[in-house]
Scaffold this motif. Structure first.
Motif, mmCIF file in Angstrom:
data_model
loop_
_atom_site.group_PDB
_atom_site.id
_atom_site.type_symbol
_atom_site.label_atom_id
_atom_site.label_comp_id
_atom_site.label_asym_id
_atom_site.label_seq_id
_atom_site.Cartn_x
_atom_site.Cartn_y
_atom_site.Cartn_z
ATOM 1 N N SER A 216 0.843 -1.195 0.000
ATOM 2 C CA SER A 216 0.000 0.000 0.000
ATOM 3 C C SER A 216 0.878 1.245 0.000
ATOM 4 C CB SER A 216 -0.909 -0.002 1.223
ATOM 5 O OG SER A 216 -0.145 -0.040 2.414
ATOM 6 N N GLY A 217 0.443 2.235 -0.744
ATOM 7 C CA GLY A 217 1.188 3.488 -0.815
ATOM 8 C C GLY A 217 2.205 3.530 -1.928
ATOM 9 N N GLN A 218 2.461 2.403 -2.578
ATOM 10 C CA GLN A 218 3.446 2.384 -3.652
ATOM 11 C C GLN A 218 2.764 2.402 -5.014
ATOM 12 O OE1 GLN A 218 7.080 -0.043 -3.282
ATOM 13 N NE2 GLN A 218 6.049 -1.105 -1.605
ATOM 14 N N SER A 219 3.472 2.982 -5.984
ATOM 15 C CA SER A 219 3.054 2.876 -7.379
ATOM 16 C C SER A 219 4.083 1.995 -8.074
ATOM 17 C CB SER A 219 3.009 4.262 -8.040
ATOM 18 O OG SER A 219 1.945 5.021 -7.502
ATOM 19 N N ILE A 220 3.645 0.843 -8.549
ATOM 20 C CA ILE A 220 4.550 -0.147 -9.123
ATOM 21 C C ILE A 220 4.185 -0.378 -10.587
ATOM 22 C CG2 ILE A 220 5.410 -2.518 -8.961
ATOM 23 C CD1 ILE A 220 4.403 -2.519 -6.035
ATOM 24 N N TYR A 221 5.199 -0.360 -11.413
ATOM 25 C CA TYR A 221 5.022 -0.635 -12.838
ATOM 26 C C TYR A 221 5.978 -1.770 -13.183
ATOM 27 C CZ TYR A 221 3.805 0.797 -17.640
ATOM 28 O OH TYR A 221 3.315 0.850 -18.920
ATOM 29 N N TYR A 222 5.432 -2.906 -13.569
ATOM 30 C CA TYR A 222 6.241 -4.107 -13.794
ATOM 31 C C TYR A 222 6.163 -4.516 -15.262
ATOM 32 C CZ TYR A 222 8.432 -8.553 -12.500
ATOM 33 O OH TYR A 222 9.306 -9.610 -12.375
ATOM 34 N N PHE A 223 7.334 -4.594 -15.914
ATOM 35 C CA PHE A 223 7.413 -5.000 -17.316
ATOM 36 C C PHE A 223 7.887 -6.442 -17.388
ATOM 37 C CE2 PHE A 223 8.699 -0.617 -16.721
ATOM 38 C CZ PHE A 223 7.973 0.103 -17.653
ATOM 39 N N LEU A 224 7.118 -7.304 -18.011
ATOM 40 C CA LEU A 224 7.554 -8.680 -18.203
ATOM 41 C C LEU A 224 8.334 -8.788 -19.497
ATOM 42 C CD1 LEU A 224 5.003 -8.916 -16.254
ATOM 43 C CD2 LEU A 224 4.945 -11.298 -16.990
ATOM 44 N N GLY A 225 9.529 -9.368 -19.404
ATOM 45 C CA GLY A 225 10.356 -9.572 -20.576
ATOM 46 C C GLY A 225 10.108 -10.928 -21.200
ATOM 47 N N PRO A 226 10.907 -11.308 -22.186
ATOM 48 C CA PRO A 226 10.738 -12.615 -22.831
ATOM 49 C C PRO A 226 11.047 -13.777 -21.897
ATOM 50 C CG PRO A 226 12.729 -11.535 -23.600
ATOM 51 C CD PRO A 226 11.973 -10.524 -22.814
ATOM 52 N N VAL A 227 11.906 -13.531 -20.903
ATOM 53 C CA VAL A 227 12.208 -14.506 -19.848
ATOM 54 C C VAL A 227 12.196 -13.740 -18.523
ATOM 55 C CG1 VAL A 227 13.545 -16.080 -21.292
ATOM 56 C CG2 VAL A 227 14.709 -14.157 -20.169
ATOM 57 N N PRO A 228 11.902 -14.405 -17.401
ATOM 58 C CA PRO A 228 11.792 -13.700 -16.120
ATOM 59 C C PRO A 228 13.030 -12.886 -15.739
ATOM 60 C CG PRO A 228 10.892 -15.908 -15.922
ATOM 61 C CD PRO A 228 11.537 -15.843 -17.271
ATOM 62 N N GLN A 229 14.217 -13.359 -16.123
ATOM 63 C CA GLN A 229 15.443 -12.634 -15.771
ATOM 64 C C GLN A 229 15.500 -11.253 -16.408
ATOM 65 O OE1 GLN A 229 15.173 -15.778 -16.966
ATOM 66 N NE2 GLN A 229 17.088 -16.926 -16.671
ATOM 67 N N LEU A 230 14.737 -11.048 -17.479
ATOM 68 C CA LEU A 230 14.755 -9.769 -18.191
ATOM 69 C C LEU A 230 13.543 -8.912 -17.874
ATOM 70 C CD1 LEU A 230 16.175 -10.855 -21.662
ATOM 71 C CD2 LEU A 230 17.390 -9.926 -19.675
ATOM 72 N N ASP A 231 12.824 -9.241 -16.804
ATOM 73 C CA ASP A 231 11.762 -8.361 -16.319
ATOM 74 C C ASP A 231 12.386 -7.065 -15.799
ATOM 75 O OD1 ASP A 231 10.084 -10.441 -16.877
ATOM 76 O OD2 ASP A 231 9.526 -10.864 -14.800
ATOM 77 N N THR A 232 11.569 -6.050 -15.670
ATOM 78 C CA THR A 232 12.025 -4.751 -15.146
ATOM 79 C C THR A 232 10.936 -4.154 -14.272
ATOM 80 O OG1 THR A 232 13.299 -4.338 -17.173
ATOM 81 C CG2 THR A 232 12.893 -2.447 -15.735
ATOM 82 N N VAL A 233 11.338 -3.537 -13.173
ATOM 83 C CA VAL A 233 10.411 -2.800 -12.319
ATOM 84 C C VAL A 233 10.686 -1.315 -12.477
ATOM 85 C CG1 VAL A 233 9.734 -2.289 -9.927
ATOM 86 C CG2 VAL A 233 10.186 -4.645 -10.624
ATOM 87 N N ASN A 234 9.623 -0.539 -12.578
ATOM 88 C CA ASN A 234 9.739 0.919 -12.587
ATOM 89 C C ASN A 234 8.955 1.465 -11.400
ATOM 90 O OD1 ASN A 234 9.783 3.737 -13.223
ATOM 91 N ND2 ASN A 234 7.863 3.482 -14.335
ATOM 92 N N LEU A 235 9.646 2.221 -10.554
ATOM 93 C CA LEU A 235 8.993 2.915 -9.439
ATOM 94 C C LEU A 235 8.927 4.389 -9.805
ATOM 95 C CD1 LEU A 235 10.780 1.213 -6.397
ATOM 96 C CD2 LEU A 235 8.667 0.542 -7.542
ATOM 97 N N ASP A 236 7.736 4.932 -9.811
ATOM 98 C CA ASP A 236 7.533 6.322 -10.214
ATOM 99 C C ASP A 236 7.826 7.242 -9.034
ATOM 100 O OD1 ASP A 236 6.898 8.503 -11.704
ATOM 101 O OD2 ASP A 236 4.733 8.226 -11.607
ATOM 102 N N GLN A 237 8.956 7.931 -9.080
ATOM 103 C CA GLN A 237 9.358 8.842 -8.024
ATOM 104 C C GLN A 237 9.159 10.289 -8.470
ATOM 105 O OE1 GLN A 237 10.325 7.529 -5.108
ATOM 106 N NE2 GLN A 237 10.227 5.447 -5.895
ATOM 107 N N SER A 238 9.189 11.216 -7.520
ATOM 108 C CA SER A 238 8.973 12.626 -7.853
ATOM 109 C C SER A 238 10.058 13.161 -8.784
ATOM 110 C CB SER A 238 8.937 13.470 -6.570
ATOM 111 O OG SER A 238 10.157 13.357 -5.861
ATOM 112 N N HIS A 239 11.262 12.576 -8.725
ATOM 113 C CA HIS A 239 12.356 13.039 -9.579
ATOM 114 C C HIS A 239 12.436 12.249 -10.887
ATOM 115 C CE1 HIS A 239 13.940 9.875 -6.939
ATOM 116 N NE2 HIS A 239 14.670 9.513 -7.964
ATOM 117 N N GLY A 240 11.495 11.327 -11.107
ATOM 118 C CA GLY A 240 11.470 10.584 -12.360
ATOM 119 C C GLY A 240 11.461 9.084 -12.140
ATOM 120 N N PRO A 241 11.376 8.314 -13.227
ATOM 121 C CA PRO A 241 11.326 6.851 -13.115
ATOM 122 C C PRO A 241 12.617 6.272 -12.542
ATOM 123 C CG PRO A 241 10.651 7.587 -15.306
ATOM 124 C CD PRO A 241 11.266 8.761 -14.625
#
Length: 281
Positions: A216-241
């Motif tokens: 709770s309280g977080q904004s989470i953006y999760y990108f799934l890649g072609p394999v799990p090792q190539l996934d990426t998380v983006n946390l939206d902060q006030s100073h940018g991604p």
């Protein structure tokens, strides 16, 4: 040599470095195996020079990597050298925003969880304008318009011939925050309902009545890649991604998103919930 590697180029270099380090080799030792100098390995791992698919396979062999799916995915990352539409904004918007669009463009699936804002890919232009108007320091009007057009162009991943599946968890607070007033919010909720009718878009709401929940309280953006090792998380902060790709970080946010989804209403019940909120405005 590249002066400013893109986020995708940097990620490829990072993954090659991870493979080398797992093999217990220094950059000098890797260079000796490949027949190049140590600085050539360092430049590849920093994304400053290009890497061919053949070289990726050679490095993987030297690094004793037997994960064929990972090696094939890394090899594919070397092949797309076209300039994406986001390059039009190279001198206009911060580089992390361009990296966000690039990662988003190549993602196989998108998962988001937000508490206060509607997810960017599901925002209307008027709603986005009101969100950008709250930035500190205040953005000049032309910068706001550039960011709006950039956000709208990012949404193309949901409308292309093979749209990217998008699974969004939205807290009730985000539905009731009236950015731009009741009418803008009503239109935004209507747009959410329209998008939720698309086969590849799933929207689930966490109501206030659910109480506290993990993440709770977080904004989470999760990108799934072609394999799990190539996934990426983006946390939206006030100073940018902020981008995360360490194995432990990826696992943490997979768990958090899973728990958020288990707390949320079903897709159909969420549609009814959004409709009721819109009627109450």
């Amino acid at each position: 040599m590249r002066a400013t590697p893109t986020g995708r180029q940097l990620r490829l270099g990072t993954e090659l470095r991870k493979l080398r380090e797992r093999a217990g080799l220094t950059a000098t030792q890797a260079g000796q195996l490949l027949g190049v100098k140590q600085n050539q390995i360092s430049n590849m791992e920093a994304g400053r020079v290009g890497v061919s698919p053949e070289r990726v396979h050679t490095l993987a062999c030297h690094y004793d990597c037997s994960d064929r799916d990972l090696v094939a995915s890394l090899s594919d990352m070397t092949g797309d050298r076209t300039r994406g539409w986001w390059e039009e904004y190279r001198e206009i918007l911060p580089t992390p925003l361009l990296d966000l669009a690039e990662v988003e463009h190549h993602a196989h699936q998108l998962r988001t969880a937000v508490t206060v804002h509607i997810p960017g890919l599901l925002q209307t232009a008027e709603y986005a304008r009101e969100v950008f108007r709250q930035d500190v320091p205040e953005l000049p009007p032309p910068d706001i318009e550039h960011r709006i057009s950039f956000r709208i162009k990012r949404q193309a991943v949901l409308f292309r011939k093979s749209p990217t599946p998008h699974h969004a968890v939205i807290h009730e607070a985000a539905l009731r925050m009236q950015f731009g007033g009741a009418e803008v919010t009503r239109q935004q909720l209507g747009h959410l309902l329209d998008m939720s009718e698309r086969e590849h878009v799933t929207i689930r709401v966490i109501p206030f009545s659910a109480g506290t929940y993990a993440g709770s309280g977080q904004s989470i953006y999760y990108f799934l890649g072609p394999v799990p090792q190539l996934d990426t998380v983006n946390l939206d902060q006030s100073h940018g991604p902020v981008f995360l790709d360490a194995a432990a970080q990826l696992e943490k946010y997979r768990v958090l998103l899973g728990r958020m989804e288990s707390t949320a209403l079903s897709h159909d019940k969420s549609r009814d919930f959004i409709h009721n909120v819109a009627r109450s405005l």
